[in-house]
Design a protein around this motif. Sequence first.
Motif, PDB file in Angstrom:
ATOM      1  N   ILE A  61       0.867   9.100  -4.349  1.00 29.38           N
ATOM      2  CA  ILE A  61      -0.353   9.903  -4.284  1.00 29.38           C
ATOM      3  C   ILE A  61      -0.155  11.087  -3.341  1.00 29.38           C
ATOM      4  O   ILE A  61      -0.559  12.215  -3.646  1.00 29.38           O
ATOM      5  CB  ILE A  61      -1.562   9.032  -3.858  1.00 29.38           C
ATOM      6  CG1 ILE A  61      -1.923   8.073  -4.981  1.00 29.38           C
ATOM      7  CG2 ILE A  61      -2.750   9.900  -3.488  1.00 29.38           C
ATOM      8  CD1 ILE A  61      -2.998   7.066  -4.617  1.00 29.38           C
ATOM      9  N   ALA A  62       0.488  10.857  -2.208  1.00 25.43           N
ATOM     10  CA  ALA A  62       0.753  11.938  -1.260  1.00 25.43           C
ATOM     11  C   ALA A  62       1.675  12.994  -1.874  1.00 25.43           C
ATOM     12  O   ALA A  62       1.472  14.200  -1.681  1.00 25.43           O
ATOM     13  CB  ALA A  62       1.364  11.371   0.019  1.00 25.43           C
ATOM     14  N   VAL A 112       1.654   2.749  -3.355  1.00 21.58           N
ATOM     15  CA  VAL A 112       0.575   3.528  -3.955  1.00 21.58           C
ATOM     16  C   VAL A 112       0.370   4.839  -3.204  1.00 21.58           C
ATOM     17  O   VAL A 112       0.216   5.904  -3.811  1.00 21.58           O
ATOM     18  CB  VAL A 112      -0.736   2.709  -3.966  1.00 21.58           C
ATOM     19  CG1 VAL A 112      -1.894   3.553  -4.461  1.00 21.58           C
ATOM     20  CG2 VAL A 112      -0.568   1.453  -4.800  1.00 21.58           C
ATOM     21  N   MET A 113       0.392   4.783  -1.885  1.00 22.49           N
ATOM     22  CA  MET A 113       0.075   5.957  -1.070  1.00 22.49           C
ATOM     23  C   MET A 113       1.154   7.041  -1.125  1.00 22.49           C
ATOM     24  O   MET A 113       0.833   8.225  -1.112  1.00 22.49           O
ATOM     25  CB  MET A 113      -0.151   5.531   0.387  1.00 22.49           C
ATOM     26  CG  MET A 113      -1.333   4.596   0.549  1.00 22.49           C
ATOM     27  SD  MET A 113      -2.847   5.305  -0.050  1.00 22.49           S
ATOM     28  CE  MET A 113      -3.343   6.205   1.367  1.00 22.49           C
ATOM     29  N   ILE A 114       2.413   6.677  -1.169  1.00 23.61           N
ATOM     30  CA  ILE A 114       3.484   7.679  -1.190  1.00 23.61           C
ATOM     31  C   ILE A 114       3.444   8.508  -2.473  1.00 23.61           C
ATOM     32  O   ILE A 114       3.487   9.740  -2.408  1.00 23.61           O
ATOM     33  CB  ILE A 114       4.855   7.020  -0.946  1.00 23.61           C
ATOM     34  CG1 ILE A 114       4.930   6.567   0.516  1.00 23.61           C
ATOM     35  CG2 ILE A 114       5.993   7.994  -1.260  1.00 23.61           C
ATOM     36  CD1 ILE A 114       6.176   5.807   0.877  1.00 23.61           C
ATOM     37  N   ALA A 157       0.837  -1.208   0.000  1.00 26.65           N
ATOM     38  CA  ALA A 157       0.000   0.000   0.000  1.00 26.65           C
ATOM     39  C   ALA A 157       0.870   1.256   0.000  1.00 26.65           C
ATOM     40  O   ALA A 157       0.467   2.301  -0.525  1.00 26.65           O
ATOM     41  CB  ALA A 157      -0.921  -0.009   1.206  1.00 26.65           C
ATOM     42  N   LEU A 158       2.058   1.162   0.582  1.00 24.99           N
ATOM     43  CA  LEU A 158       2.962   2.311   0.590  1.00 24.99           C
ATOM     44  C   LEU A 158       3.409   2.687  -0.821  1.00 24.99           C
ATOM     45  O   LEU A 158       3.659   3.854  -1.100  1.00 24.99           O
ATOM     46  CB  LEU A 158       4.192   2.026   1.462  1.00 24.99           C
ATOM     47  CG  LEU A 158       3.940   1.973   2.958  1.00 24.99           C
ATOM     48  CD1 LEU A 158       5.212   1.600   3.694  1.00 24.99           C
ATOM     49  CD2 LEU A 158       3.436   3.310   3.451  1.00 24.99           C
TER      50      LEU A 158
END
Length: 68
Positions: free
Chosen positions: A10-11, A6-8, A3-4
Amino acid sequence: MTALYVMIPIAVIVVGLAIWLFFWAVDSGQYDDMESPAHSILFDDEDPRHQAGIDEAEGRPAKERPLD
């Protein structure tokens, strides 16, 4: 952990967008004068005393107007 991945990104994109929006707002004059419009709604534009204050603030000589 996956998930990191994808999330990094996006952030990072969201932060970059926020920074771009901030600089766009500053360049377009959104933060130039935040107090005068708030104060100007309190005065009647037809009031000669108010117009004399505007003239004084802009450096023009105040015109002699009769006060009500």
